[in-house]
Design a protein around this motif. Structure first.
Motif, PDB file in Angstrom:
ATOM      1  N   SER A 120     -40.333 -16.222 -30.548  1.00 29.37           N
ATOM      2  CA  SER A 120     -39.986 -14.807 -30.709  1.00 29.37           C
ATOM      3  C   SER A 120     -41.063 -14.043 -31.478  1.00 29.37           C
ATOM      4  O   SER A 120     -40.805 -12.943 -31.973  1.00 29.37           O
ATOM      5  CB  SER A 120     -38.636 -14.688 -31.436  1.00 29.37           C
ATOM      6  N   ASP A 121     -42.270 -14.614 -31.598  1.00 30.16           N
ATOM      7  CA  ASP A 121     -43.355 -13.932 -32.316  1.00 30.16           C
ATOM      8  C   ASP A 121     -43.706 -12.618 -31.625  1.00 30.16           C
ATOM      9  O   ASP A 121     -43.801 -12.552 -30.397  1.00 30.16           O
ATOM     10  CB  ASP A 121     -44.604 -14.830 -32.348  1.00 30.16           C
ATOM     11  N   LYS A 122     -43.913 -11.600 -32.394  1.00 29.58           N
ATOM     12  CA  LYS A 122     -44.290 -10.282 -31.875  1.00 29.58           C
ATOM     13  C   LYS A 122     -45.688  -9.919 -32.367  1.00 29.58           C
ATOM     14  O   LYS A 122     -46.017 -10.169 -33.530  1.00 29.58           O
ATOM     15  CB  LYS A 122     -43.282  -9.226 -32.337  1.00 29.58           C
ATOM     16  N   PRO A 123     -46.520  -9.299 -31.542  1.00 30.04           N
ATOM     17  CA  PRO A 123     -46.277  -8.942 -30.141  1.00 30.04           C
ATOM     18  C   PRO A 123     -46.738 -10.018 -29.145  1.00 30.04           C
ATOM     19  O   PRO A 123     -46.718  -9.777 -27.941  1.00 30.04           O
ATOM     20  CB  PRO A 123     -47.140  -7.679 -29.980  1.00 30.04           C
ATOM     21  N   TYR A 124     -47.153 -11.196 -29.641  1.00 31.36           N
ATOM     22  CA  TYR A 124     -47.720 -12.212 -28.757  1.00 31.36           C
ATOM     23  C   TYR A 124     -46.973 -13.542 -28.921  1.00 31.36           C
ATOM     24  O   TYR A 124     -47.409 -14.418 -29.673  1.00 31.36           O
ATOM     25  CB  TYR A 124     -49.206 -12.409 -29.055  1.00 31.36           C
ATOM     26  N   PRO A 125     -45.846 -13.689 -28.246  1.00 33.53           N
ATOM     27  CA  PRO A 125     -45.113 -14.966 -28.328  1.00 33.53           C
ATOM     28  C   PRO A 125     -45.966 -16.116 -27.802  1.00 33.53           C
ATOM     29  O   PRO A 125     -46.885 -15.915 -27.013  1.00 33.53           O
ATOM     30  CB  PRO A 125     -43.895 -14.742 -27.430  1.00 33.53           C
ATOM     31  N   ARG A 126     -45.647 -17.322 -28.230  1.00 35.69           N
ATOM     32  CA  ARG A 126     -46.356 -18.498 -27.743  1.00 35.69           C
ATOM     33  C   ARG A 126     -45.414 -19.383 -26.945  1.00 35.69           C
ATOM     34  O   ARG A 126     -44.197 -19.337 -27.103  1.00 35.69           O
ATOM     35  CB  ARG A 126     -46.957 -19.297 -28.891  1.00 35.69           C
TER      36      ARG A 126
END
Length: 621
Positions: A120-126
């Motif tokens: 759920s990382d913003k703005p670049y999910p992994r």
């Protein structure tokens, strides 16, 4: 351990106690606990009728040695009456999970399944894979994948299709330039802002749709993007989408056989020569994700679940039911809509009800299916039979090795323990203890010891500490293997003398050039032998020794890397900031360095063969 009980000690008292307990058992459903001489919990079981089930352990016709061994250790029995079979099942599994009794059926490979998840990382999910739900950062989980291979294959396809980053957050945050994944077109370098959050979000959405099995509509969307780009004369963008469509069609072609929607686990049981295999295959969103074979202990479950008049199919149905209870209550992270089995289960209704209460969702157990589901079941049966055949070959080979080793040492050998020490130039020493019996590796009994307060690099002191800590509490095995020569064996003998123990030990020293097959075996009476390289007793010793080495080095590397905290390159002698920067630049990042051979490291500007050898050795020890 039940410390407050006043347990009988003499054989006559134990027999009288058991008889009194059996005479007063009710004809009701419940759970029973078998206790040993010190109050330790030996076994937990459930029963539809407590009196009939518990009494069956004390008849004269018990054939299986494991059940006889259990009964010989029983000093006391505790029971708890419940209202239904479902309550008995739930209570039994809770007690097994809490206490892990040694005589209960346990899965030797008790790792959780792998899941692919989008963070759920913003703005670049992994995009990443990990074992078990709820053990990682927040995100959307997809799976389970029964093997690391199937998860890796999915990750690789997604990397080629949508180029969502797969690096961890620390690596991502520290990047100042694109890594190797960008250069080989498997990532769009969000770490350095080469893709907008909006475009990246679209890649993530496509990834999620793919993982949900929505490939048909996804394919149409990519075709539409390709055509629009071509109409706008954005030919590079059109080529990009064309390549994605081609890859997606390849994946669809590989999975064309699975067209049915739905989620199911397919469980097939097979039995031969006293060995049982249960094949578990997973279907999610109509796609077969793969399967995994389990080999639970069969014969003791036969003794527990039925009498001599029970048919083989009924016995296998009982065994499969026991396995499913252990698997889903102790092992699985999720429950699909359907459980498809190849044998009728005697307690299917109570198992369904117990699973419904545990997972808070409805499930159906089916053993009669048609069309595609019948094909899935046939595939699971075929895999179970193949895995069983391979297991029997390995099992017979292992028994031959044990038999030849027993002839060599002229004494019975059933349990072997082996110790090994691992460290990097004295840093972060770890000792391992692995355990084998005639059924193979007993991974539940493996132990690791963090070695403290010794002179760095002193293997004798490390081995002394590990042996002392182990055998102050644990009973001795039939054979104790020490990975080392006469010096290590002598030290082990001193430890046993200090502990006033009489252990049968063999030291294993490596031969010239550390080549397998040239090992020398050292005995406590002072004599040494060197077996032929094709001797099966030597093969068994090598197998156990190599497993001890693997187990030790895995723990050591994890401990070492955690202690270092920063880059693993920072502690390498002769590798200053400039050379570290040149090394990372040359290979595009630390992952490239770790994959490089010694000869490839020597090609880095400013490196020679000696430094390359040092770097390679430290990174791969």
């Amino acid at each position: 351990m039940i410390e407050s009980l006043n347990l009988p000690q003499s054989s006559a008292d134990i027999t009288a106690n058991i008889r009194a307990i059996l005479a007063n058992l009710p004809n009701l459903p419940g759970v029973y606990k078998m206790l040993g001489a010190n109050g330790e919990l030996l076994y937990v079981g459930k029963a539809k009728n407590l009196k009939n089930r518990v009494s069956s352990y004390f008849v004269k016709t018990i054939d299986h040695p494991k059940t006889r061994a259990l009964v010989a250790r029983i000093v006391h029995i505790e029971t708890m009456v419940v209202r239904s079979e479902t309550e008995a099942l739930l209570l039994e599994q809770n007690l097994i999970k809490q206490h892990r009794p040694p005589y209960n059926i346990m899965l030797r490979d008790d790792k959780s399944y792998l899941y692919v998840f989008v963070s759920s990382d913003k703005p670049y999910p992994r995009l990443a894979a990990g074992r078990g739900k709820g053990q990682h950062q927040a995100g959307k989980f997809f799976g389970p994948y029964p093997s690391a291979t199937s998860a890796r294959e999915t990750m690789l396809v997604l990397q080629k299709l949508f180029m969502v980053r797969q690096c961890d957050n620390n690596f991502f945050a520290q990047r100042k330039r694109p890594c190797l994944q960008y250069q080989i077109k498997r990532c769009r370098a969000p770490c350095v802002g080469l893709v907008s959050p909006e475009d990246y979000a679209q890649d993530v959405a496509h990834t999620i749709r793919f993982l949900k099995g929505d490939t048909r509509e996804l394919n149409q969307e990519l075709i539409g993007n390709m055509e629009r780009a071509a109409e706008q004369l954005k030919f590079e963008e059109a080529v990009f989408y064309r390549d994605r469509v081609g890859l997606l069609r390849e994946v669809q072609a590989q999975q064309a056989v699975y067209k049915v929607k739905g989620e199911a686990d397919i469980l097939a049981i097979a039995q031969q020569a006293g060995v049982v295999c249960v094949q578990v295959m997973n279907v999610r969103s109509g796609r077969m994700l793969g399967g995994k074979a389990f080999f639970p202990d069969l014969a003791s479950a036969y003794q527990e679940n039925g009498d001599s008049q029970t048919s083989t199919d009924e016995q296998l149905g009982c065994m499969l039911s026991e396995f499913m209870a252990s698997f889903y209550f102790q092992f699985a992270d999720e429950l699909p809509e359907e459980l498809i089995v190849n044998m009728a289960l005697p307690d299917a209704a109570s198992l369904e009800q117990g699973l419904k209460q545990h997972f808070d969702q409805r499930v159906q157990i089916k053993n009669k299916v048609r069309e595609t589901r019948a094909e899935w079941l046939e595939l699971a049966v075929m895999n179970a039979e193949n895995a069983l055949h391979a297991r029997l070959s390995n099992h017979l080979e292992l028994r031959d090795r044990f038999a030849i080793l027993q002839q060599l040492v002229e004494r019975p050998i059933d349990r072997i323990e082996c110790f090994d020490i691992s460290h990097t130039m004295g840093e972060s020493p770890v000792a391992s203890c692995v355990v084998f019996d005639q059924g193979g590796a007993r991974k539940r009994d493996y132990r690791q010891f963090d070695i403290k307060d010794i002179t760095p690099g002193d293997d004798y002191a490390a081995m002394r500490q590990a042996l002392t800590r182990r055998y102050k509490k644990a009973p001795l095995p039939d054979l104790l293997l020490i990975d080392g020569g006469k010096g290590q064996l002598k030290m082990a003998m001193e430890v046993m003398q200090d502990l006033q123990l009489d252990a049968f030990m063999i030291g294993v020293s490596k031969g010239e050039g550390r080549k397998p097959g040239l090992e020398t075996l050292h005995f406590t009476d002072g004599h040494s032998i060197q077996l032929d390289s094709d001797n099966k007793a030597l093969h068994l010793i090598q197998q156990v020794r190599d497993e001890a080495h693997r187990f030790a080095i895995t723990k050591h590397r994890a401990k070492r890397d955690k202690k270092r905290g920063g880059s693993v390159l920072e502690v390498i002698p002769g590798l200053g900031p400039k050379r570290r920067r040149d090394l990372l630049t040359h290979f595009g990042g630390i992952q490239g360095v770790l994959k490089a051979s010694e000869n490839e490291l020597a090609l880095v500007p400013g490196f020679g063969k000696a430094l390359a050898r040092t770097v390679y050795k430290i990174l791969h020890e």
